[in-house]
Design an enzyme around this catalytic site. Structure first.
Site, PDB file in Angstrom:
ATOM      1  N   THR A  19      -6.862  -0.587  -8.665  1.00 61.31           N
ATOM      2  CA  THR A  19      -6.007   0.351  -7.936  1.00 61.31           C
ATOM      3  C   THR A  19      -6.675   1.721  -7.953  1.00 61.31           C
ATOM      4  OG1 THR A  19      -3.849   1.448  -7.790  1.00 61.31           O
ATOM      5  CG2 THR A  19      -4.590   0.853  -9.987  1.00 61.31           C
ATOM      6  N   ASN A  21      -4.565   4.379  -7.195  1.00 55.20           N
ATOM      7  CA  ASN A  21      -3.403   5.267  -7.311  1.00 55.20           C
ATOM      8  C   ASN A  21      -3.399   5.910  -8.707  1.00 55.20           C
ATOM      9  OD1 ASN A  21      -0.689   6.064  -8.067  1.00 55.20           O
ATOM     10  ND2 ASN A  21       0.037   5.021  -6.239  1.00 55.20           N
ATOM     11  N   PRO A  22      -3.578   7.243  -8.792  1.00 54.41           N
ATOM     12  CA  PRO A  22      -3.692   7.885 -10.110  1.00 54.41           C
ATOM     13  C   PRO A  22      -2.429   7.740 -10.950  1.00 54.41           C
ATOM     14  CG  PRO A  22      -3.918   9.506  -8.305  1.00 54.41           C
ATOM     15  CD  PRO A  22      -3.671   8.173  -7.673  1.00 54.41           C
ATOM     16  N   GLY A  23      -1.252   7.715 -10.326  1.00 56.16           N
ATOM     17  CA  GLY A  23       0.009   7.557 -11.067  1.00 56.16           C
ATOM     18  C   GLY A  23       0.061   6.191 -11.731  1.00 56.16           C
ATOM     19  N   LYS A  24      -0.320   5.159 -10.969  1.00 60.70           N
ATOM     20  CA  LYS A  24      -0.329   3.797 -11.529  1.00 60.70           C
ATOM     21  C   LYS A  24      -1.367   3.700 -12.644  1.00 60.70           C
ATOM     22  CE  LYS A  24       0.699   1.121  -7.322  1.00 60.70           C
ATOM     23  NZ  LYS A  24       0.143   0.034  -6.495  1.00 60.70           N
ATOM     24  N   ASP A  81       0.929  -4.923  -6.954  1.00 55.66           N
ATOM     25  CA  ASP A  81       1.567  -4.375  -5.773  1.00 55.66           C
ATOM     26  C   ASP A  81       2.988  -4.036  -6.175  1.00 55.66           C
ATOM     27  OD1 ASP A  81       0.973  -3.851  -2.899  1.00 55.66           O
ATOM     28  OD2 ASP A  81       2.857  -4.948  -2.670  1.00 55.66           O
ATOM     29  N   PHE A 162       5.574   9.794 -10.346  1.00 60.75           N
ATOM     30  CA  PHE A 162       4.936   9.894  -9.039  1.00 60.75           C
ATOM     31  C   PHE A 162       5.813   9.174  -8.010  1.00 60.75           C
ATOM     32  CE2 PHE A 162       3.347   5.564  -8.338  1.00 60.75           C
ATOM     33  CZ  PHE A 162       3.464   5.026  -9.603  1.00 60.75           C
ATOM     34  N   LYS A 185       9.874   6.318 -19.351  1.00 60.15           N
ATOM     35  CA  LYS A 185       9.732   5.529 -18.121  1.00 60.15           C
ATOM     36  C   LYS A 185       9.066   4.188 -18.431  1.00 60.15           C
ATOM     37  CE  LYS A 185       7.661   5.105 -13.571  1.00 60.15           C
ATOM     38  NZ  LYS A 185       6.757   5.598 -12.528  1.00 60.15           N
ATOM     39  N   ARG A 191       6.571  -1.534 -13.953  1.00 57.10           N
ATOM     40  CA  ARG A 191       5.135  -1.590 -14.313  1.00 57.10           C
ATOM     41  C   ARG A 191       4.972  -1.721 -15.822  1.00 57.10           C
ATOM     42  NH1 ARG A 191       4.128   2.276 -11.747  1.00 57.10           N
ATOM     43  NH2 ARG A 191       3.732   1.124  -9.842  1.00 57.10           N
TER      44      ARG A 191
HETATM   45  P1  IMP Z   1       0.943  -0.156  -3.265  1.00 67.85           P
HETATM   46  O1  IMP Z   1      -0.255   0.661  -3.644  1.00 67.85           O
HETATM   47  O2  IMP Z   1       0.842  -0.811  -1.919  1.00 67.85           O
HETATM   48  O3  IMP Z   1       1.348  -1.121  -4.356  1.00 67.85           O
HETATM   49  O4  IMP Z   1       2.139   0.894  -3.103  1.00 67.85           O
HETATM   50  C1  IMP Z   1       2.962   1.213  -4.127  1.00 67.85           C
HETATM   51  C2  IMP Z   1       3.868   2.372  -3.707  1.00 67.85           C
HETATM   52  O5  IMP Z   1       5.193   2.104  -4.165  1.00 67.85           O
HETATM   53  C3  IMP Z   1       3.452   3.682  -4.362  1.00 67.85           C
HETATM   54  O6  IMP Z   1       2.501   4.371  -3.604  1.00 67.85           O
HETATM   55  C4  IMP Z   1       4.786   4.413  -4.456  1.00 67.85           C
HETATM   56  O7  IMP Z   1       5.135   4.962  -3.214  1.00 67.85           O
HETATM   57  C5  IMP Z   1       5.761   3.267  -4.729  1.00 67.85           C
HETATM   58  N1  IMP Z   1       5.911   3.035  -6.183  1.00 67.85           N
HETATM   59  C6  IMP Z   1       5.447   1.962  -6.895  1.00 67.85           C
HETATM   60  N2  IMP Z   1       5.712   2.117  -8.206  1.00 67.85           N
HETATM   61  C7  IMP Z   1       6.320   3.299  -8.334  1.00 67.85           C
HETATM   62  C8  IMP Z   1       6.809   4.010  -9.474  1.00 67.85           C
HETATM   63  O8  IMP Z   1       6.691   3.612 -10.637  1.00 67.85           O
HETATM   64  N3  IMP Z   1       7.391   5.198  -9.199  1.00 67.85           N
HETATM   65  C9  IMP Z   1       7.519   5.687  -7.947  1.00 67.85           C
HETATM   66  N4  IMP Z   1       7.056   5.094  -6.863  1.00 67.85           N
HETATM   67  C10 IMP Z   1       6.457   3.879  -7.043  1.00 67.85           C
END
Ligand code: IMP
Length: 209
Positions: A19, A21-24, A81, A162, A185, A191
């Protein structure tokens, strides 16, 4: 921050967390970061482009991403995902959470508020969902799907987390997931649950490599 692969011992088994996504990544690193493995990110593979997320479920998209990155890198690959399902909006934004209406999350929140009002609602039950798939060579060797139930709460509240965290109210905490600490959280989140399950099974997964 996750260390670069070159900075880590070569003897530890490599696990690619697929991934950007920095939050993930922050949340996943908190759970897997201290294990005796080399946690590799997609930063190590800058020339690989993202796959198209064509699945209609979180599980399908997690599988699709894990398979794609495992084949592109030959690494043991973990992909996830995730997203938000709002019951009053028939499960939207769902698998489209990242691509949902609006560039910024403030815009996405306004769109959600408008869609709810059009249905005579100001709130709704909702859940975050996280599907995780682990892929090695030609097969998926592990998968899970976890959820956390809550309610939508507008306007947004809190500065942590995030994505949709500022509008996801978790009743047992009495706050949104953006208003609680990262540890709080992780203790209950979709997650947190999914990656703790992966951590528990990792020894068996690594034995297959
Ligand atoms: P993916 O990268 O297609 O899995 O998109 C996941 C999206 O779902 C993220 O970009 C967020 O918009 C949303 N999302 C998933 N997990 C979280 C979370 O823990 N908090 C807030 N938004 C989340």
């Amino acid at each position: 921050m996750i260390p670069k692969p070159t900075e880590i011992s070569e003897h530890r088994p490599r696990v690619l967390v697929a991934t950007t996504n920095p939050g993930k990544l922050r949340e996943i690193h908190k759970i897997l970061g201290h294990l005796p493995i080399q946690l590799v990110t997609l930063d190590a593979y800058p020339s690989i482009s993202d796959p198209e997320e064509t699945g209609t479920t979180f599980a399908e998209n997690a599988k699709l991403k894990a398979c794609y990155y495992a084949h592109s890198t030959n690494e043991l690959t973990v992909a996830e995902d995730s997203g938000l399902e709002i019951d009053a909006l028939d499960g939207a934004p769902g698998v489209r959470s990242a691509r949902f209406n609006g560039e910024s999350y403030q815009e996405k929140f306004r769109t959600i508020s408008k869609m709810l009002h059009e249905r005579g609602r100001t709130t709704s039950t909702a859940r975050f969902v996280c599907a995780v798939a682990v892929w090695l060579k030609d097969s998926m060797i592990w998968e899970t799907i976890k959820t956390v139930e809550g309610r939508l709460k507008l306007p947004p509240q809190g500065d942590h987390g995030f994505g949709y965290d500022p509008i996801f109210y978790y009743p047992p905490y009495g706050r949104t997931l953006a208003a609680v600490s990262p540890t709080e959280k992780a203790a209950i989140s979709h997650r947190g649950q999914a990656f703790r399950a992966l951590r528990t099974d990792l020894k068996h997964i690594l034995a297959k490599t």
